[in-house]
Structure formats: C-alpha cells, structure tokens
Design an enzyme around this catalytic site. Sequence first.
Site, PDB file in Angstrom:
ATOM      1  N   TRP A 154       0.704  -1.339   0.024  1.00  0.00           N
ATOM      2  CA  TRP A 154       0.208  -0.050   0.002  1.00  0.00           C
ATOM      3  C   TRP A 154       0.772   1.128   0.004  1.00  0.00           C
ATOM      4  CZ3 TRP A 154      -0.352  -4.116   3.443  1.00  0.00           C
ATOM      5  CH2 TRP A 154       0.295  -3.992   4.620  1.00  0.00           C
TER       6      TRP A 154
ATOM      7  N   GLU B 183      -4.570   0.557   6.941  1.00  0.00           N
ATOM      8  CA  GLU B 183      -4.679   1.174   8.197  1.00  0.00           C
ATOM      9  C   GLU B 183      -5.716   0.444   8.930  1.00  0.00           C
ATOM     10  OE1 GLU B 183      -2.362   2.764   9.408  1.00  0.00           O
ATOM     11  OE2 GLU B 183      -1.358   3.285   7.813  1.00  0.00           O
TER      12      GLU B 183
ATOM     13  N   TYR C 167      -5.461   8.992  14.554  1.00  0.00           N
ATOM     14  CA  TYR C 167      -4.585   8.214  14.026  1.00  0.00           C
ATOM     15  C   TYR C 167      -4.790   8.034  12.353  1.00  0.00           C
ATOM     16  CZ  TYR C 167      -1.315   4.898  12.182  1.00  0.00           C
ATOM     17  OH  TYR C 167      -0.408   4.385  11.080  1.00  0.00           O
TER      18      TYR C 167
ATOM     19  N   ASP D  42       1.676   6.777  16.396  1.00  0.00           N
ATOM     20  CA  ASP D  42       1.109   5.482  17.058  1.00  0.00           C
ATOM     21  C   ASP D  42       1.996   4.793  18.044  1.00  0.00           C
ATOM     22  OD1 ASP D  42       3.300   4.575  15.577  1.00  0.00           O
ATOM     23  OD2 ASP D  42       2.261   2.911  14.467  1.00  0.00           O
TER      24      ASP D  42
ATOM     25  N   CYS E 155      21.009   1.069  18.894  1.00  0.00           N
ATOM     26  CA  CYS E 155      21.354   2.774  19.021  1.00  0.00           C
ATOM     27  C   CYS E 155      22.390   2.984  18.038  1.00  0.00           C
ATOM     28  CB  CYS E 155      21.380   3.292  20.199  1.00  0.00           C
ATOM     29  SG  CYS E 155      19.685   2.828  21.296  1.00  0.00           S
TER      30      CYS E 155
ATOM     31  N   THR F  18      -7.356  -9.659  40.465  1.00  0.00           N
ATOM     32  CA  THR F  18      -6.792  -8.510  39.679  1.00  0.00           C
ATOM     33  C   THR F  18      -6.697  -7.300  40.699  1.00  0.00           C
ATOM     34  OG1 THR F  18      -8.308  -9.371  38.021  1.00  0.00           O
ATOM     35  CG2 THR F  18      -7.176  -7.512  37.480  1.00  0.00           C
TER      36      THR F  18
HETATM   37 FE1  SF4 Z   1      15.796   4.939  19.465  1.00  0.00          FE
HETATM   38 FE2  SF4 Z   1      18.268   4.383  20.163  1.00  0.00          FE
HETATM   39 FE3  SF4 Z   1      17.906   5.628  18.021  1.00  0.00          FE
HETATM   40 FE4  SF4 Z   1      17.195   6.705  20.503  1.00  0.00          FE
HETATM   41  S1  SF4 Z   1      19.270   5.983  19.399  1.00  0.00           S
HETATM   42  S2  SF4 Z   1      15.744   7.104  18.631  1.00  0.00           S
HETATM   43  S3  SF4 Z   1      16.718   4.884  21.544  1.00  0.00           S
HETATM   44  S4  SF4 Z   1      17.270   3.557  18.272  1.00  0.00           S
END
Ligand code: SF4
Length: 354
Positions: free
Chosen positions: A32, A51, A134, A152, A211, A300
Amino acid sequence: MDTTIAFAAADVPVFRKRLLDWYDANARVLPWRVAPDSDAQADPYRVWLSEVMLQQTTVAHAAPYFERFTQLWPTVRDLAAAADEAVMAEWAGLGYYSRARNLLKCARMVVSEHEGVFPRDEGKLLNLPGFGPYTAAAVMAFAYDEAANVVDGNVERVMSRLYAVKTSMPEARPELRRLALLWVRPERARDWPQALMDLARSLCRPKAPLCLLCPLNGACAAFAEGAAESYPRKAAKVAKPVRYGVAFLISSEDGFVVERRPDRGLLGGMLGLPHLEWRSEPWGEVEGYDFLGEYTHVFTHFTLRQQVWSRHLTQAEMEEHLRRHNKYQLLTWAEKGALPTVFAKALKTQRAFP
Ligand code: SF4
C-alpha cells in the site's frame, strides 16, 4: 513536562534529514506504500484499507487480506457496492467484525457524500465511520502528502526515547504527541511518519534497540543516558490491597461441603467453599473448627489471605448438615477439580485430604 531536551530545536531539520536519508536506503516495501523516490501518489483507498486492517494485526498477517480485498474490490466504489456478506466472509480471520461493518459504512459514505473520493481534509475524514485521529492523519500524510502528526505506539516509543520522557504511559501520550508534532514539516510529509515507523520497527525496537546504527542517536537523550530500553516509562505497579477471609472445609468420608456462588460478582455462578466475608481486617479464632493453615491468592484488584478451618463429620452428621442448610451441597473428593483455584488451594493446606 518532565522531559530532557538533548538538542536544540534548530537541530530538528538536521536530524530529520538524517532519518529521511536512512529511510531512502532502508524503506520497507509494502503493497500500500509508494517508494520514497517515487513521484506517484498513493491511493487513499489503499492507504485507508491497510490502516484499518493493521489496527488489529501484523503486516505479515494483513498483507494477503489486503491483496485479496484489492483484487475483489479495486476501488472504494467497488467496495461500497459489495454485498455485506461477501465482505464479512473475506474479513473472517481478521477479527473484530465491527471494523468490517464500519469499513463498509465508511466506503458507502465516501461514495454517497464525497463522490467516491476520500476528503483531503483531516476534520472531514474524522467524521467518517471508523476514523480516529491516527487514521485521519495517516490518510492525510501517506495518501495526500500533507503535513500531519501520525502517532502510533511506534512513534510514541521513538519520541519517549529521543526526549527521555519521564512521565509514564499512558499519561505521557499527549506529551509525546506534542513532541512528535515538533518534527512535522511540509517537506516529505508522506515519508516522515513512514521513516519513523520503519526506524521504530528495525532499530528503535521495544527490546534491545540498535542505537549504534541509528541515524538519530546524536539527538537521543535516552541513548545519551545509556537507558534506551527503559523508555517509554511504565507506571510503577501499585501494591494491591490485602483482604482477609476464612474458608470452611466441612468434610466427611465422601466429600466436602460447597455452595453455588451468586451469578453476579466475583467467581459468579461457580462452586466455592463456604467462607466468611473477604474484608480488610484479619479474622480471629473460629469456634468449633480446627485451624488447618493459611494461603494467599492474588485477584486482579486485591490479594486474598485466606485461613482454612475444618471440621470432620460422620456420614450421618453430613446428611443432617446438608438437610439443615439447603444452600449447601456435597462435592465428592473425586469431583474436587470443579473448584476454582482460589478454593482448590484450601484443600492443599492439609495433605491428609485425598
Ligand atoms: Fe531509538 Fe536508540 Fe535511535 Fe534513540 S538512539 S531513537 S533509543 S534507536
């Protein structure tokens, strides 16, 4: 706002470009979507349909349904003219039939009120059945290339990490929306939310985010803290209140006394041992019974600490007991599996019972 700003607002265009460059090289191919380097416009009907399907399932599960729907009903007019039963039958397996019903209602309204074209206006989209903020933003951005804040759970996660938002979910939602809006620009309006979502899926994953590969790591406060995975923050678990109860195990050779619980309320309609009220104060001694032990059961909304007191009757005494208390019945030892766990635990407080 409990947020660490790791970089200046002036840096937004710099990092925005870095993410879009990454997206140009790494964009997912989806049926899509329009490729990032294409001038073509995505079909609003296909964007909307995808969506709605993706609201309840994964891309892998939704893709064959999407292909089938678009083969059978290539335009919103075709879908609007389809028989309800045919659409429902094709929807089977996607769950939530109310969404399929809204899908049809929406298609018919687009035809009857908007000449078969999804309006290029977020406010008007929001008036269509099944549309929320959204979906409306997604159609505006993905189909019409308009600057829209498409947020989202994936985008929330990226924003919570970029700004190290300390507010826990779900209270953080409005704050995360505001932060996401800082990045919304008319340039490459379609690609920006798609780039964020692809980043969230492949690098900024819920667990073990990658990261070191991330084009936004120079802007990311959570990365700077070395704590990316701890965002978005979850609310600390609130200790459950403790209630105290006393259950009675009145038994004979054949079995033990149970009662049918009222239809309404906790464990409604199930069998249970006779017991004293589950209250916030501990109970004291119970006369005429032997103390067997105590156990804990977690519901709960509260934790129950229940004492078990027993009395053993002869067969004749049991018959008399049941005759005098007609709300009670005898459950044989062989039938003890019919008890819900909270009462089955009472039987285990004393190994002597069969
Ligand atoms: Fe996400 Fe790591 Fe990028 Fe920060 S550095 S946006 S925690 S992947």
